[in-house]
Design an enzyme around this catalytic site. Structure first.
Site, short mmCIF file in Angstrom:
data_model
loop_
_atom_site.label_atom_id
_atom_site.label_comp_id
_atom_site.label_asym_id
_atom_site.label_seq_id
_atom_site.Cartn_x
_atom_site.Cartn_y
_atom_site.Cartn_z
N GLY A 207 38.21 18.95 30.54
CA GLY A 207 37.22 18.61 29.52
C GLY A 207 36.55 17.28 29.81
O GLY A 207 36.73 16.73 30.91
N ASN A 208 35.77 16.79 28.88
CA ASN A 208 35.13 15.48 29.05
C ASN A 208 34.98 14.80 27.69
O ASN A 208 35.34 15.38 26.66
CB ASN A 208 33.79 15.63 29.78
CG ASN A 208 32.82 16.47 29.00
OD1 ASN A 208 32.37 16.09 27.93
ND2 ASN A 208 32.52 17.67 29.53
N ARG A 209 34.45 13.60 27.70
CA ARG A 209 34.48 12.76 26.49
C ARG A 209 33.29 12.97 25.55
O ARG A 209 33.17 12.28 24.54
CB ARG A 209 34.50 11.28 26.89
CG ARG A 209 35.80 10.86 27.52
CD ARG A 209 35.77 9.36 27.75
NE ARG A 209 36.91 8.95 28.55
CZ ARG A 209 38.12 8.75 28.04
NH1 ARG A 209 38.33 8.92 26.75
NH2 ARG A 209 39.10 8.38 28.83
N SER A 210 32.40 13.88 25.87
CA SER A 210 31.21 14.03 25.02
C SER A 210 31.61 14.55 23.64
O SER A 210 32.35 15.52 23.52
CB SER A 210 30.23 14.98 25.69
OG SER A 210 29.12 15.15 24.86
N ALA A 274 27.47 18.00 27.95
CA ALA A 274 28.10 17.62 29.21
C ALA A 274 28.81 18.87 29.72
O ALA A 274 29.80 19.32 29.13
CB ALA A 274 29.09 16.49 28.98
#
Ligand code: CTP
Length: 395
Positions: A207-210, A274
């Protein structure tokens, strides 16, 4: 037609001039608007529901207490591009100025973000009364269009200011107001937001931080300017802006599936999501033991924007990029062209900046390479600026 297919609500207040709203309804339809009528209980003493149903072609709800499971006031307030109330009685002006909501129409007004247009009609003494004038001023200060009544003969003997305005004037003032307050009326805006998650096994994902804040801000502002907005949200823990159609997705491939369907119907795409650049080659059915973690193999995800290039038929595309190093403007220019975007917003997210914050700063770059710096801005303000630029390109 500019207003083609846009839905508006025509509220009918309890005044003798209610019959004039039958003609107003027809003229609103002539400019392309799809009109639903919501009469107050008092107005039904002057004109009945049969007239409104026949002229509008829609069922006419008259009470909060019919089909309660349908939550009619929220449904109607979400789909309306504007609400007009004609005639607006002195009593309705007082209720609306004070935020009272004791029937279906006043509940709809309180629940909507759509522009409100009031067409008062009453006896001159009531119109000029200090209480009424103060209510009108309060409503105008809130951005409500209150159309001045005409001067002339009233029911009975009296003459003065308070007559229902000519339908021609109402149409002219209403359409001008809607063009100013709803510059995106009739436009379809598609927004992706959040960060995709690529499953590894039943427990883990990439995953990512968006968080999706910028995309949600764009969806909210676009809707408030009259657009029909679809929001493809990837793992966002944010409330859906009122009147926005939301489709939840998890992975890049799910986002691509929805995008391919929605993109052809859209005028402008804001690709704030993202998207994970890699996915796991083979998703494990069972949780992978930590001793086997190095067996996980990654493969690239498709570039969703690049793949959309072949579907492009005049849509305006706005890309977003978050960078942490290098010459951000140079990288922005490269990405804008590579992804077939008309504009790109690039921001510097080094040291944990921007993600999850209400503020943003960066550069807007167009496909010719022109760049414009945006210093610390609220995400809503950036949404306004980007929508303004998209609107210019949409023509
Ligand atoms: N994007 C996309 N599909 C991907 C990756 C990104 O459509 N697989 C879109 C994003 O939604 C964004 C724009 O491309 O609007 C730029 O995203 P970014 O992650 O900066 O682009 P990448 O090509 O992945 O660049 P990098 O190598 O820096 O990760």
């Amino acid at each position: 037609m500019k207003f083609s297919g846009r839905e508006v609500i025509l509220g009918i207040g309890g005044g003798i001039s209610a019959y004039k709203s039958a003609d107003l309804l027809r003229r609103l339809q002539d400019v392309g608007l799809d009109v639903s009528v919501v009469p107050t209980k008092a107005s039904l003493n002057f004109v009945g529901t049969a007239t409104w149903e026949a002229l509008s072609g829609h069922p006419v709800p008259t009470s909060l207490w019919n089909n309660v499971h349908d939550v009619a006031h929220i449904k109607l307030s979400k789909k309306a591009s504007a609400i007009l109330i004609a005639p607006t009685t002195a009593d309705l002006l007082a209720k609306l100025a004070n935020g009272l909501a004791d029937d279906l129409l006043t509940n709809i007004v309180l629940a909507t973000t759509a522009p409100l247009i009031l067409i008062p009609a009453m006896h001159p003494e009531m119109w000029s009364h200090k209480a009424t004038q103060e209510n009108v001023e309060r409503l105008r200060n809130r951005g409500v269009l209150v159309i001045e009544p005409d001067e002339g003969r009233m029911t009975g003997e009296d003459i003065g200011v308070g007559r229902y305005p000519t339908v021609e004037r109402i149409i002219k003032e209403t359409t001008t107001f809607l063009e100013i307050t709803s510059p995106l009326l009739g436009k379809q805006i598609l927004v992706t937001a959040g960060g995709t998650r690529e499953p590894i096994d039943p427990v883990r994902y990439i995953g990512n931080r968006s968080t999706g804040k910028q995309g949600f801000a764009i969806a909210k502002v676009a809707r408030s300017q009259g657009a029909e907005v679809t929001l493809i949200a990837a793992n966002c823990d944010l409330p859906t802006p009122l009147g926005v159609r939301r489709i939840n997705v998890e992975s890049a491939s799910q986002m691509q599936e929805v995008l391919n369907i929605e993109f052809t119907k859209t005028d402008a795409l804001f690709m704030t999501a993202a998207v994970a650049d890699a996915k796991v080659e083979k998703i494990a059915n069972e949780k992978i033991k930590k001793s086997d973690l190095e067996t996980i193999k990654l493969s690239p995800n498709p570039d969703l924007l690049v793949d959309l290039k072949s579907f492009k038929k005049g849509q305006v595309v706005i890309a977003f990029a978050a960078e942490t190093s290098g010459d951000i403007v140079v990288e922005g220019r490269r990405k804008c062209v590579a992804k077939g975007a008309d504009l790109i917003y690039v921001n510097d997210v080094s040291n944990g900046a921007i993600f999850g914050s209400d503020q943003t700063s960066g550069w807007v770059i167009d496909s010719d390479g022109n760049s414009e710096k945006f210093d610390l801005n609220n995400k809503d303000t950036l949404a306004f600026e980007l929508l303004k630029r998209a609107q210019v390109k949409l023509g």
